[in-house]
Design a protein around this motif. Structure first.
Motif, short mmCIF file in Angstrom:
data_model
loop_
_atom_site.label_atom_id
_atom_site.label_comp_id
_atom_site.label_asym_id
_atom_site.label_seq_id
_atom_site.Cartn_x
_atom_site.Cartn_y
_atom_site.Cartn_z
N GLY A 77 -7.67 31.43 -60.10
CA GLY A 77 -7.01 32.19 -59.05
C GLY A 77 -7.68 32.02 -57.70
N TYR A 78 -9.01 31.94 -57.70
CA TYR A 78 -9.72 31.77 -56.44
C TYR A 78 -9.40 30.41 -55.81
CZ TYR A 78 -12.30 35.85 -58.01
OH TYR A 78 -12.63 37.09 -58.46
N ALA A 79 -9.31 29.38 -56.61
CA ALA A 79 -8.94 28.06 -56.10
C ALA A 79 -7.51 28.08 -55.55
CB ALA A 79 -9.07 27.01 -57.19
N LEU A 80 -6.63 28.78 -56.24
CA LEU A 80 -5.25 28.89 -55.78
C LEU A 80 -5.16 29.66 -54.47
CD1 LEU A 80 -2.38 28.12 -56.50
CD2 LEU A 80 -2.21 30.22 -57.82
N VAL A 81 -5.93 30.73 -54.33
CA VAL A 81 -5.96 31.49 -53.08
C VAL A 81 -6.41 30.59 -51.94
CG1 VAL A 81 -7.20 33.31 -51.83
CG2 VAL A 81 -6.25 33.77 -54.08
N ALA A 82 -7.45 29.81 -52.15
CA ALA A 82 -7.95 28.92 -51.10
C ALA A 82 -6.88 27.92 -50.69
CB ALA A 82 -9.20 28.20 -51.58
N LEU A 83 -6.20 27.33 -51.64
CA LEU A 83 -5.14 26.37 -51.34
C LEU A 83 -4.01 27.02 -50.56
CD1 LEU A 83 -3.86 23.55 -51.69
CD2 LEU A 83 -2.82 24.45 -53.79
N LEU A 84 -3.54 28.17 -51.00
CA LEU A 84 -2.42 28.84 -50.33
C LEU A 84 -2.78 29.24 -48.90
CD1 LEU A 84 -1.14 31.06 -53.25
CD2 LEU A 84 -0.05 29.01 -52.33
N VAL A 85 -3.99 29.70 -48.68
CA VAL A 85 -4.41 30.10 -47.34
C VAL A 85 -4.49 28.88 -46.42
CG1 VAL A 85 -6.35 31.02 -46.00
CG2 VAL A 85 -5.54 32.22 -48.02
N VAL A 86 -5.03 27.78 -46.92
CA VAL A 86 -5.12 26.56 -46.11
C VAL A 86 -3.72 26.05 -45.75
CG1 VAL A 86 -5.79 24.13 -46.17
CG2 VAL A 86 -7.41 25.89 -46.88
N VAL A 87 -2.82 26.04 -46.71
CA VAL A 87 -1.44 25.59 -46.44
C VAL A 87 -0.78 26.49 -45.40
CG1 VAL A 87 0.87 25.41 -47.46
CG2 VAL A 87 -1.10 24.41 -48.62
N ALA A 88 -0.93 27.79 -45.56
CA ALA A 88 -0.32 28.73 -44.61
C ALA A 88 -0.90 28.55 -43.21
CB ALA A 88 -0.52 30.16 -45.09
N LEU A 89 -2.20 28.42 -43.11
CA LEU A 89 -2.82 28.22 -41.80
C LEU A 89 -2.37 26.90 -41.18
CD1 LEU A 89 -6.46 29.47 -42.42
CD2 LEU A 89 -4.70 30.56 -41.01
N TRP A 90 -2.28 25.86 -41.99
CA TRP A 90 -1.87 24.55 -41.50
C TRP A 90 -0.45 24.61 -40.92
CZ3 TRP A 90 -4.51 19.99 -41.17
CH2 TRP A 90 -3.76 18.84 -40.90
N ARG A 91 0.41 25.35 -41.59
CA ARG A 91 1.81 25.42 -41.14
C ARG A 91 2.02 26.43 -40.01
NH1 ARG A 91 5.86 23.01 -44.24
NH2 ARG A 91 7.03 23.71 -42.45
N LEU A 92 1.29 27.53 -40.00
CA LEU A 92 1.55 28.60 -39.05
C LEU A 92 0.81 28.43 -37.73
CD1 LEU A 92 1.58 31.66 -41.45
CD2 LEU A 92 3.54 30.52 -40.41
N LEU A 93 -0.36 27.81 -37.75
CA LEU A 93 -1.08 27.60 -36.50
C LEU A 93 -0.50 26.41 -35.77
CD1 LEU A 93 -4.78 28.21 -37.60
CD2 LEU A 93 -3.28 29.76 -36.35
#
Length: 106
Positions: A77-93
Motif C-alpha cells: 500500500g505504501y508503494a501504491l500511495v507513492a505512485l499515485l501521489v507522483v502521478v497526481a502531482l505530475w498531471r496537476l502541476l
C-alpha cells in the motif's frame, strides 16, 4: 495503531488525487496500471530481499496478517500511495517547459 490504520487515510487521499488528475484520460489510466504493476513487482522483490536479510522487522501484532512472500500486504500500500501521489502531482502541476512555450507562441 496498526499499519493498516496508518495507511488507510494516505491511500484514500492518494486515490482521490489520482482520480482527479486522470479523469477522462484512458491512456493515463493504462499507463498508471502498467506503472503500478512494475512498482508492486519491484516492491515485492526488494522488500522480500531486505526482510530476508533482516534489515528491518515488522511488529506482528500490528499487521493484518496476509503476506506475499515475506512482504506484509500493508507494505504494498505504501508503494501504491507513492505512485499515485507522483502521478497526481505530475498531471496537476503545470509543466514549466509547456508554460514557457505558450508564452513565446502568443
Amino acid at each position: 495503531m496498526s499499519y493498516a490504520l496508518l495507511l488507510l487515510p494516505l491511500l484514500v487521499a492518494a486515490v482521490v488525487c489520482a482520480v482527479v488528475a486522470l479523469r477522462g484520460d484512458r491512456r493515463g489510466w493504462t499507463a498508471l496500471a502498467i506503472a503500478a504493476a512494475a512498482v508492486l513487482a519491484l516492491t515485492l522483490a526488494f522488500d522480500s530481499l531486505m526482510i530476508a536479510l533482516d534489515l528491518f522487522r515488522y511488529d506482528d501484532a500490528l499487521l493484518l496478517g496476509p503476506h506475499i512472500g515475506l512482504v506484509p500486504i500493508e507494505d504494498l500500500g505504501y508503494a501504491l500511495v507513492a505512485l499515485l501521489v507522483v502521478v497526481a502531482l505530475w498531471r496537476l502541476l503545470p509543466a514549466r517547459g509547456r508554460a514557457e512555450e505558450r508564452r513565446t507562441d502568443a
